[in-house]
Design a protein around this motif. Structure first.
Motif, PDB file in Angstrom:
ATOM      1  N   TYR B  42       0.827  -1.211   0.000  1.00 32.42           N
ATOM      2  CA  TYR B  42       0.000   0.000   0.000  1.00 32.42           C
ATOM      3  C   TYR B  42       0.859   1.260   0.000  1.00 32.42           C
ATOM      4  O   TYR B  42       0.477   2.280  -0.553  1.00 32.42           O
ATOM      5  CB  TYR B  42      -0.955   0.007   1.197  1.00 32.42           C
ATOM      6  CG  TYR B  42      -2.194  -0.826   0.952  1.00 32.42           C
ATOM      7  CD1 TYR B  42      -3.093  -0.474  -0.050  1.00 32.42           C
ATOM      8  CD2 TYR B  42      -2.472  -1.956   1.714  1.00 32.42           C
ATOM      9  CE1 TYR B  42      -4.225  -1.234  -0.294  1.00 32.42           C
ATOM     10  CE2 TYR B  42      -3.596  -2.728   1.482  1.00 32.42           C
ATOM     11  CZ  TYR B  42      -4.476  -2.361   0.479  1.00 32.42           C
ATOM     12  OH  TYR B  42      -5.582  -3.109   0.231  1.00 32.42           O
ATOM     13  N   ILE B  46       0.359   4.580  -2.112  1.00 30.62           N
ATOM     14  CA  ILE B  46       0.133   5.882  -1.451  1.00 30.62           C
ATOM     15  C   ILE B  46       1.167   6.919  -1.898  1.00 30.62           C
ATOM     16  O   ILE B  46       0.855   8.100  -2.044  1.00 30.62           O
ATOM     17  CB  ILE B  46       0.117   5.702   0.092  1.00 30.62           C
ATOM     18  CG1 ILE B  46      -1.160   4.946   0.474  1.00 30.62           C
ATOM     19  CG2 ILE B  46       0.146   7.039   0.812  1.00 30.62           C
ATOM     20  CD1 ILE B  46      -1.176   4.405   1.875  1.00 30.62           C
ATOM     21  N   PHE B  49      -0.127   8.650  -4.805  1.00 29.99           N
ATOM     22  CA  PHE B  49      -1.129   9.660  -4.458  1.00 29.99           C
ATOM     23  C   PHE B  49      -0.458  10.918  -3.912  1.00 29.99           C
ATOM     24  O   PHE B  49      -0.956  12.021  -4.103  1.00 29.99           O
ATOM     25  CB  PHE B  49      -2.122   9.102  -3.435  1.00 29.99           C
ATOM     26  CG  PHE B  49      -3.172   8.243  -4.076  1.00 29.99           C
ATOM     27  CD1 PHE B  49      -4.298   8.819  -4.642  1.00 29.99           C
ATOM     28  CD2 PHE B  49      -3.027   6.870  -4.147  1.00 29.99           C
ATOM     29  CE1 PHE B  49      -5.262   8.036  -5.261  1.00 29.99           C
ATOM     30  CE2 PHE B  49      -3.979   6.085  -4.763  1.00 29.99           C
ATOM     31  CZ  PHE B  49      -5.104   6.664  -5.324  1.00 29.99           C
TER      32      PHE B  49
END
Lengths: 292, 232
Positions: B42, B46, B49
């Protein structure tokens, strides 16, 4: 001429001298001698011991601003690997231009080795954001971070990647680095996964990496343009058929760049000497009692 | 309060603790590898992002600058133009839409608009910016590097030796003496390997301790400024 003008000359004169000191040695080759230092020899010797059973991971962790220093390192290491038929995996972690730097180096070197097969002799995995997280996850499986290569081929379909799962299948990581990404290769990947790391650093960041050389966390280092020129020197000595390539006019190499750097270093040292000489003369004149 | 403060703090504590805790546990402990791999997986997403967040921030601040006609607003226009044109071609090439098949080279091996702009605009501009340093250093060397005291003399002396030793000039300087061609390179290596390494180690260890203590403060919720909250 007044001493005040000599202490603080017109900047444009200094700029012109530096511009000429850079341009002339590039246009007219001087050919200063190059001799290899132990950190560079260590990297060269490590790669010289590998063969087709080993795999070298070459990480492009720099951008175009330092390409004249780092790209010749990448090219020379890639040529060395291809000469020895060592498979290479190429990746890029630097966000601002790392992937294009890798692409340019691969394109240049591949044109010299038409027999090298993509997917078998080398794999270009492309760029991934978030280097720290990606480096850690590559310790589990490269495919978790790069499910496909830069040409969107699934890793499972590439013969080279069928025998490489994670760092345990890598013989050496070479990071061509300009910033903290080189640190992460050492304190994350070497510290946690015990993979040997070699560093190709810009001259500005090279002093920091000496600490990792001494501690054994890095096997060797190419420091700046000088380090790159030393590697080229060793490569040409080991593979003399590469000499015409490195001496070809219009073909940029670190050895040619070193001529410009040497002249510029000499000019800067001259500036320091002259600046201090005029400063001391002015100080002495100020201290002298007035003749009136 | 819960959504804006407590939940982010709980998430920070959980996610921040996983890499630390799992580092000290072997994979034989049930669930360790599962949790570690999920969190690290993850993290990669992330990070992407975070990049997007940066782009949104640049757009917001640039648009504000243009709207208010603040000093240097035409530069904000060129920044946005570069961002949208190059970013647009980059995205189209990366996800392969229509004629844009590939980021670095198209299907026929030719340059894509993105790679053309990279090679002919972005790379030379970046290189030009960095190369300006040489001119500033030369100017500073003449006008500012003065032997005013012992410290200054030592600094300039070391700089001289390293600059000489890092080029073939060092070999020429004493090359007329027997074995003299290796003197300056050896002194340079000594300066880099001993005094430089000692200082670098101090900096590296100090920075690492600082990073560890700051991370601990963030994980334990003591440092909250990243949430926009005041420290308590």
């Amino acid at each position: 001429m007044k001493l005040e003008r000599l202490i603080s000359p017109d900047r444009r004169i200094l700029y012109l001298l530096i511009a000429l000191g850079t341009a002339i040695p590039i246009l007219v080759r001087i050919g200063f001698p190059v001799s290899a230092t132990p950190p560079v020899e260590a990297v060269f010797d490590a790669i010289a011991q590998f063969d087709a059973d080993d795999v070298v991971l070459l990480s492009f962790d720099y951008g175009p601003n330092v390409a004249p220093e780092c790209s010749p390192m990448g090219e020379a290491i890639l040529r060395h690997c291809f000469e020895r038929r060592i498979p290479v995996i190429l990746i890029a972690f630097f966000p601002v231009g790392g992937i294009t730097m890798a692409g340019e180096v691969i394109e240049r070197v591949l044109s010299e080795y038409p027999a090298v097969r993509p997917g078998e002799d080398y794999v270009f995995l492309g760029y991934k954001d978030g280097a720290q997280a990606a480096m850690k996850q590559m310790g589990v499986a490269f495919a978790n971070v790069f499910p496909v290569d830069n040409d969107r081929r699934p890793l499972a379909e590439l013969p080279l990647m069928q025998r490489v799962t994670n760092y345990s299948d890598i013989s050496l990581v070479v990071t061509l680095t300009t910033n903290v990404i080189g640190d992460w290769w050492i304190n994350l990947v070497n510290a946690q996964f015990k993979v040997p790391i070699a560093i190709g650093a810009t001259a500005v960041s090279a002093p920091k990496f000496y600490a990792f050389l001494d501690s054994g966390q890095a096997i060797g280092m190419l420091g700046g343009l000088k380090g790159a020129s030393e590697y080229e020197h060793l490569l040409v000595a080991a593979y003399p058929h590469l000499r015409p390539l490195y001496e070809r006019p219009g073909f940029y190499t670190a050895m040619k760049g070193m001529d410009a750097q040497t002249v510029d270093h000499a000019l800067i040292m001259l500036f320091i000497v002259l600046g201090n000489l005029f400063y001391l003369l002015a100080k002495r004149r100020k201290a002298r009692p007035s003749a009136v | 309060m819960f959504w804006k403060l407590r939940l982010p703090l709980i998430l920070t504590l959980l996610v921040g603790s996983v890499p630390v805790v799992t580092f000290f546990l072997t994979d034989r402990v049930p669930g360790v590898s599962f949790v570690r791999d999920k969190v690290e997986g993850y993290m990669v997403i992330i990070y992407g992002f975070a990049l997007l967040l940066g782009v949104v921030n640049v757009i917001q601040s640039s648009v504000r600058k243009i709207e208010q006609r603040r000093s240097g607003w035409p530069f904000a226009v060129s920044l946005l133009a570069g961002l949208f044109v190059m970013g647009g071609f980059g995205i189209l090439s990366a996800i392969r839409v229509g004629p844009f098949q590939g980021l670095l080279a198209n299907a026929g091996g030719g340059m894509t608009p993105f790679s053309w702009m990279t090679s002919h605009m972005f790379n030379p501009l970046q290189a030009a910016m960095f190369s300006l340093l040489a001119f500033y250093i030369a100017s500073a060397a003449f006008r500012s590097l003065r032997v005013r005291n012992l410290d200054g003399a030592m600094l300039i002396g070391a700089a001289f030796i390293v600059m000489l030793g890092r080029t073939p000039l060092g070999e020429y300087a004493f090359g007329w003496l027997p074995g003299g061609e290796t003197w300056l390179p050896r002194v340079t290596d000594w300066i880099m390997a001993i005094p430089n390494t000692a200082a670098q180690r101090g900096i590296i260890i100090g920075a690492a301790l600082g990073a560890a203590s700051l991370s601990l403060r963030v994980i334990l919720g003591i440092e909250r400024s990243y949430l926009g909250a005041q420290e308590k």
